[in-house]
Design an enzyme around this catalytic site. Sequence first.
Site, PDB file in Angstrom:
ATOM      1  N   ASP A   1       1.354 -10.638  -0.956  1.00 23.00           N
ATOM      2  CA  ASP A   1       1.852  -9.323  -1.381  1.00 23.00           C
ATOM      3  C   ASP A   1       3.369  -9.253  -1.327  1.00 23.00           C
ATOM      4  O   ASP A   1       3.966  -9.393  -0.252  1.00 23.00           O
ATOM      5  CB  ASP A   1       1.293  -8.240  -0.444  1.00 23.00           C
ATOM      6  CG  ASP A   1      -0.173  -7.971  -0.688  1.00 23.00           C
ATOM      7  OD1 ASP A   1      -0.554  -7.765  -1.851  1.00 23.00           O
ATOM      8  OD2 ASP A   1      -0.939  -7.970   0.299  1.00 23.00           O
TER       9      ASP A   1
ATOM     10  N   MET B   1       6.507  -6.783  -1.818  1.00 26.06           N
ATOM     11  CA  MET B   1       6.864  -5.354  -1.894  1.00 26.06           C
ATOM     12  C   MET B   1       8.371  -5.209  -1.804  1.00 26.06           C
ATOM     13  O   MET B   1       9.006  -5.818  -0.932  1.00 26.06           O
ATOM     14  CB  MET B   1       6.228  -4.618  -0.712  1.00 26.06           C
ATOM     15  CG  MET B   1       4.734  -4.767  -0.630  1.00 26.06           C
ATOM     16  SD  MET B   1       4.117  -3.955   0.842  1.00 26.06           S
ATOM     17  CE  MET B   1       2.357  -4.280   0.669  1.00 26.06           C
TER      18      MET B   1
ATOM     19  N   MET C   1       4.385  -6.003  -6.144  1.00 25.46           N
ATOM     20  CA  MET C   1       4.534  -4.543  -6.095  1.00 25.46           C
ATOM     21  C   MET C   1       6.026  -4.263  -6.154  1.00 25.46           C
ATOM     22  O   MET C   1       6.653  -3.849  -5.176  1.00 25.46           O
ATOM     23  CB  MET C   1       3.893  -4.011  -4.808  1.00 25.46           C
ATOM     24  CG  MET C   1       2.374  -4.009  -4.866  1.00 25.46           C
ATOM     25  SD  MET C   1       1.610  -3.941  -3.244  1.00 25.46           S
ATOM     26  CE  MET C   1       1.583  -5.696  -2.869  1.00 25.46           C
TER      27      MET C   1
ATOM     28  N   GLY D   1       1.155  -0.645  -0.518  1.00 27.09           N
ATOM     29  CA  GLY D   1       2.309  -0.541   0.377  1.00 27.09           C
ATOM     30  C   GLY D   1       2.013  -1.018   1.788  1.00 27.09           C
ATOM     31  O   GLY D   1       2.904  -1.533   2.459  1.00 27.09           O
ATOM     32  N   PHE D   2       0.776  -0.864   2.223  1.00 23.83           N
ATOM     33  CA  PHE D   2       0.466  -1.207   3.614  1.00 23.83           C
ATOM     34  C   PHE D   2      -0.935  -1.800   3.723  1.00 23.83           C
ATOM     35  O   PHE D   2      -1.826  -1.429   2.951  1.00 23.83           O
ATOM     36  CB  PHE D   2       0.547   0.053   4.492  1.00 23.83           C
ATOM     37  CG  PHE D   2       1.877   0.738   4.410  1.00 23.83           C
ATOM     38  CD1 PHE D   2       2.945   0.321   5.204  1.00 23.83           C
ATOM     39  CD2 PHE D   2       2.088   1.766   3.500  1.00 23.83           C
ATOM     40  CE1 PHE D   2       4.193   0.930   5.095  1.00 23.83           C
ATOM     41  CE2 PHE D   2       3.324   2.389   3.385  1.00 23.83           C
ATOM     42  CZ  PHE D   2       4.384   1.972   4.184  1.00 23.83           C
TER      43      PHE D   2
HETATM   44  C1  DX5 Z   1      -1.750  -3.305  -0.121  1.00 22.46           C
HETATM   45  C2  DX5 Z   1      -1.796  -4.771  -0.432  1.00 22.46           C
HETATM   46  C3  DX5 Z   1      -3.025  -5.428   0.040  1.00 22.46           C
HETATM   47  C4  DX5 Z   1      -3.190  -5.430   1.534  1.00 22.46           C
HETATM   48  C5  DX5 Z   1      -4.652  -5.271   1.799  1.00 22.46           C
HETATM   49  O1  DX5 Z   1      -0.611  -2.733  -0.660  1.00 22.46           O
HETATM   50  O2  DX5 Z   1      -1.690  -4.985  -1.821  1.00 22.46           O
HETATM   51  O3  DX5 Z   1      -3.176  -6.742  -0.485  1.00 22.46           O
HETATM   52  O4  DX5 Z   1      -2.711  -6.584   2.159  1.00 22.46           O
HETATM   53  O5  DX5 Z   1      -4.807  -5.146   3.152  1.00 22.46           O
HETATM   54  P1  DX5 Z   1      -6.134  -4.617   3.823  1.00 22.46           P
HETATM   55  O6  DX5 Z   1      -7.227  -5.563   3.472  1.00 22.46           O
HETATM   56  O7  DX5 Z   1      -5.793  -4.631   5.273  1.00 22.46           O
HETATM   57  O8  DX5 Z   1      -6.396  -3.216   3.307  1.00 22.46           O
HETATM   58 ZN    ZN Z   2      -2.281  -7.036  -2.678  1.00 18.65          ZN
END
Ligand code: DX5
Ligand code: ZN
Length: 215
Positions: free
Chosen positions: A35, A37, A68, A142-143
């Site tokens: 990911d 960001m 992202m 985002g998280f």
């Molecule tokens: C969220 C990310 C996800 C994140 C998923 O913005 O794109 O890929 O890492 O994490 P979990 O599985 O903890 O929801």
């Molecule tokens: Zn992701």
Amino acid sequence: MSHLIAPSILSADFGNLQRDCEMINKSEADWFHVDIMDGVFVPNISFGLPVVKAIRRHAKKPLDVHLMIVDPDRYIGAFKEAGADILTVHIEACVHLHRTIQSIHAAGMQAGVALNPHTSVSLLADIIGDIDLVCLMSVNPGFGGQKFIENTYHKIYQTHELIVSRKSNAKIEIDGGVDLINYKQLLNSGADVLVAGNTVFSSAEPLHTIKELKN
Ligand code: DX5
Ligand code: ZN
């Protein structure tokens, strides 16, 4: 095709990245979900190209890179060079999405398009035949560790129908809040790839958790 599991590095221990990459290598997982960001498209900053290169050095499976970021076109070549195999951009961040997809393919990567929870699947109608992956965000990006949004099931059905009607080969990936309770219903609804961050990395036995998600 049996489904794929993509543990999300966002939830790894960044002080022990090599160790966590080796755990994924050893596991039944299929891809590394990475990911990126930028603190602009989403309200968080994760990590950038040098870290992707470090992951690439240790990872023995494809890197599924989820951008992202605003203006992703500027970085397509750089992520290819850093080791991305699949590059996913957000539909909300691309004014000329068709051109962006062409650039990702021209760089030698598979191309994915991610949709935020509020974005309609119908917007994919004229691009679905050109892409390899649809990433349905099942949390607001985002998280890690957020609660799964139930409307995602409906979006999986809609995406599946679109893929069949347009004879597309795109896979459906679910990203956010995937756990050991909802994963079966996600697969039954038509998901092909499950991303899991918190569920894998907060587990006392991540190898076993990945095995459970896989089988
Ligand atoms: C969220 C990310 C996800 C994140 C998923 O913005 O794109 O890929 O890492 O994490 P979990 O599985 O903890 O929801
Ligand atoms: Zn992701």
